[in-house]
Design a protein around this motif. Structure first.
Motif, PDB file in Angstrom:
ATOM      1  N   THR A  96       0.711  -1.353  -0.107  1.00 42.11           N
ATOM      2  CA  THR A  96      -0.070   0.081  -0.037  1.00 42.11           C
ATOM      3  C   THR A  96       1.020   1.294   0.065  1.00 42.11           C
ATOM      4  OG1 THR A  96      -1.848  -1.072   1.125  1.00 42.11           O
ATOM      5  CG2 THR A  96      -1.747   1.306   1.260  1.00 42.11           C
ATOM      6  N   LEU A  99       2.415   1.758  -3.543  1.00 40.94           N
ATOM      7  CA  LEU A  99       1.403   2.074  -4.501  1.00 40.94           C
ATOM      8  C   LEU A  99       0.944   3.660  -4.176  1.00 40.94           C
ATOM      9  CD1 LEU A  99      -1.041  -0.893  -4.750  1.00 40.94           C
ATOM     10  CD2 LEU A  99       0.557  -0.079  -6.517  1.00 40.94           C
ATOM     11  N   ASP A 105      -0.241   1.276 -10.179  1.00 42.96           N
ATOM     12  CA  ASP A 105      -1.259   0.055 -10.157  1.00 42.96           C
ATOM     13  C   ASP A 105      -0.162  -1.048 -10.210  1.00 42.96           C
ATOM     14  OD1 ASP A 105      -3.651   1.622 -10.285  1.00 42.96           O
ATOM     15  OD2 ASP A 105      -3.367   1.748 -12.432  1.00 42.96           O
ATOM     16  N   LEU A 106      -1.007  -2.075  -9.508  1.00 36.76           N
ATOM     17  CA  LEU A 106      -0.102  -3.492  -9.908  1.00 36.76           C
ATOM     18  C   LEU A 106      -0.018  -3.804 -11.149  1.00 36.76           C
ATOM     19  CD1 LEU A 106      -2.159  -5.531  -7.026  1.00 36.76           C
ATOM     20  CD2 LEU A 106       0.157  -4.432  -7.064  1.00 36.76           C
ATOM     21  N   PHE A 192       4.528  -5.636  -6.468  1.00 39.25           N
ATOM     22  CA  PHE A 192       4.757  -4.417  -6.958  1.00 39.25           C
ATOM     23  C   PHE A 192       5.200  -4.577  -8.613  1.00 39.25           C
ATOM     24  CE2 PHE A 192       6.347   0.025  -7.539  1.00 39.25           C
ATOM     25  CZ  PHE A 192       5.308   0.618  -7.646  1.00 39.25           C
TER      26      PHE A 192
END
Length: 333
Positions: A96, A99, A105-106, A192
Motif C-alpha cells: 500500500t 502504491l 497500479d499493480l 509491485f
C-alpha cells in the motif's frame, strides 16, 4: 463434540500436512530411505534396531522432545503462534505504501507467455525464505540474550525427527517476526514489480521445492543415521550429516552449518563445515573445551523456564553462568 473433533484435528493434522516434516508421507519415505542405507551398509543389525535404536528412542532427552512438541502443538491449536504470523500484514502494508508513493497500479498477473516472471518470483521466494532461516538461526547462536531460547534445541542428547520441534516458544515467535519483516517485504516487492498478485502457481512451486526437501532426507537431519551428499554437493545443499555436525558438542563443529536447505549461505558467510568422512558425533551442550555440561532441561518445566533465567542473567549482569553460551564459547571459535 464438534469442538472435540476440532481439537483432535489440531493435534493430528500435521500427519496429513505436506508442510510438516512429520506428515505420514514423509515418514514413510524416510523409512524407505533408511532401508536403502541399511542395505548399502551391509545390514549391520536388524532393520528395526537400525531404524529405531532403543537407546535413542527411550532416552530421557527424547521424552522431553515429545513433551515440548505437544506443548507447542497446544499453543498452535490455541492460535498463539498464528497471532504473531504477520507476514501478510507486512506485505499488505508495504505494498500500500509503494502504491501510494508512486500512484501506480499493480503489474498484471503472470499469464501465458510470462513464465519467466513466475520462475523468477519462485526462485526469489525460495532463496529469501532460506536466507531468513539462515540468519534467524545464526542470530540465536551468536547473541547471548537469544541463545538460551535456542540452547533448548541444542541440549538434545539424542536426535530424532521430533527434535526438529524441540523449540522454545520464544524462539518460534522471534523467528516468525524475522520472517514477517523480510519475507513480507520481498513479497510486497514482487507484487509491485513482477506479478500483480502472489500467483497460486508461485506458492505451489515454492511448496513443491520444500516437498522435495522433506521427501528426500529432511527427517534424517535430526536422527542417528548419517547421510552425506558428498563434498561437492555439500557446498550447495546442507546434508543430514552436515546438520548433525551442527548439533555436535565437539569445539571444531561449534557455530557451523546454520543453513537449512542451501549450503552456499554458510560458504558465503564463513560458517560452512564439510566433513571429509563419516564422523562419530556426540550431542548435547558442552563448554568451550567440548566437555559436556549437566542437562539444563531435564523436564518440560525446566525447558520452558530455565531459558528465561539465563536470559535475565545476561540482561542484568551482562554475563551468564551457562558454559555453553556464546560468551563462554568465544575461545573455541
Amino acid at each position: 463434540m464438534d469442538a472435540f473433533y476440532e481439537l483432535l484435528e489440531g493435534f493430528t493434522g500435521f500427519l496429513f500436512d505436506w508442510n510438516s516434516r512429520l506428515a505420514l508421507l514423509y515418514l514413510c519415505l524416510t523409512v524407505a530411505l533408511v532401508y536403502v542405507i541399511w542395505r548399502v551398509r551391509g545390514r549391520p543389525t536388524s532393520f528395526t534396531a537400525f531404524l529405531l535404536p532403543r537407546a535413542v528412542y527411550t532416552h530421557k532427552s527424547n521424552l522431553v522432545d515429545i513433551q515440548i512438541f505437544l506443548f507447542n502443538k497446544l499453543l498452535t491449536v490455541s492460535g498463539f503462534f498464528a497471532a504473531v504470523t504477520l507476514t501478510p500484514v507486512v506485505t499488505s502494508g508495504l505494498l500500500t505504501m509503494m502504491l501510494d508513493a508512486t500512484g501506480g497500479d499493480l503489474a498484471p498477473a503472470v499469464g501465458a507467455g510470462e513464465w519467466g516472471k513466475l520462475a523468477l518470483a519462485t526462485l526469489i521466494m525460495i532463496l529469501t525464505l532460506d536466507f531468513c532461516k539462515y540468519w534467524a538461526h545464526r542470530l540465536h547462536h551468536e547473541n547471548a540474550l537469544l541463545w538460551p531460547f535456542h540452547a533448548l534445541h541444542h541440549s538434545a542428547e539424542v536426535l530424532t525427527p521430533l527434535t526438529a520441534n524441540r523449540n522454545h516458544p520464544v524462539f518460534v515467535v522471534i523467528r516468525l517476526l524475522i520472517y514477517a519483516l523480510i519475507i513480507g517485504a520481498v513479497q510486497a516487492l514482487m507484487l509491485f514489480l513482477l506479478m500483480g498478485k502472489i500467483d497460486v502457481l508461485t506458492i505451489g512451486s515454492v511448496n513443491a521445492g520444500y516437498f522435495l526437501f522433506n521427501a528426500f532426507g529432511a527427517n534424517l537431519r535430526h536422527s542417528h543415521v548419517w547421510l552425506s551428499y558428498g563434498r561437492v554437493m555439500e557446498h550447495i545443499l546442507i546434508s543430514p550429516a552436515q546438520h548433525q555436525v551442527h548439533h555436535s558438542n565437539d569445539p571444531k563443529h561449534y557455530n557451523k552449518n546454520y543453513g537449512e536447505v542451501f549450503a552456499f549461505w554458510d560458504l558465503m558467510f564463513g560458517s560452512l563445515y564439510v566433513p571429509k568422512e563419516h564422523e562419530i558425533l556426540s550431542f548435547g551442550l558442552s563448554d568451550e573445551n567440548g566437555v559436556p555440561i549437566e542437562q539444563p532441561h531435564p523436564t518440560l518445566r525446566a525447558a520452558l523456564l530455565h531459558p528465561f533465567v539465563e536470559a535475565w542473567q545476561t540482561l542484568t549482569k551482562g554475563t551468564t553462568d551457562d558454559p555453553a553460551s556464546p560468551q563462554n564459547r568465544e575461545t573455541a571459535q
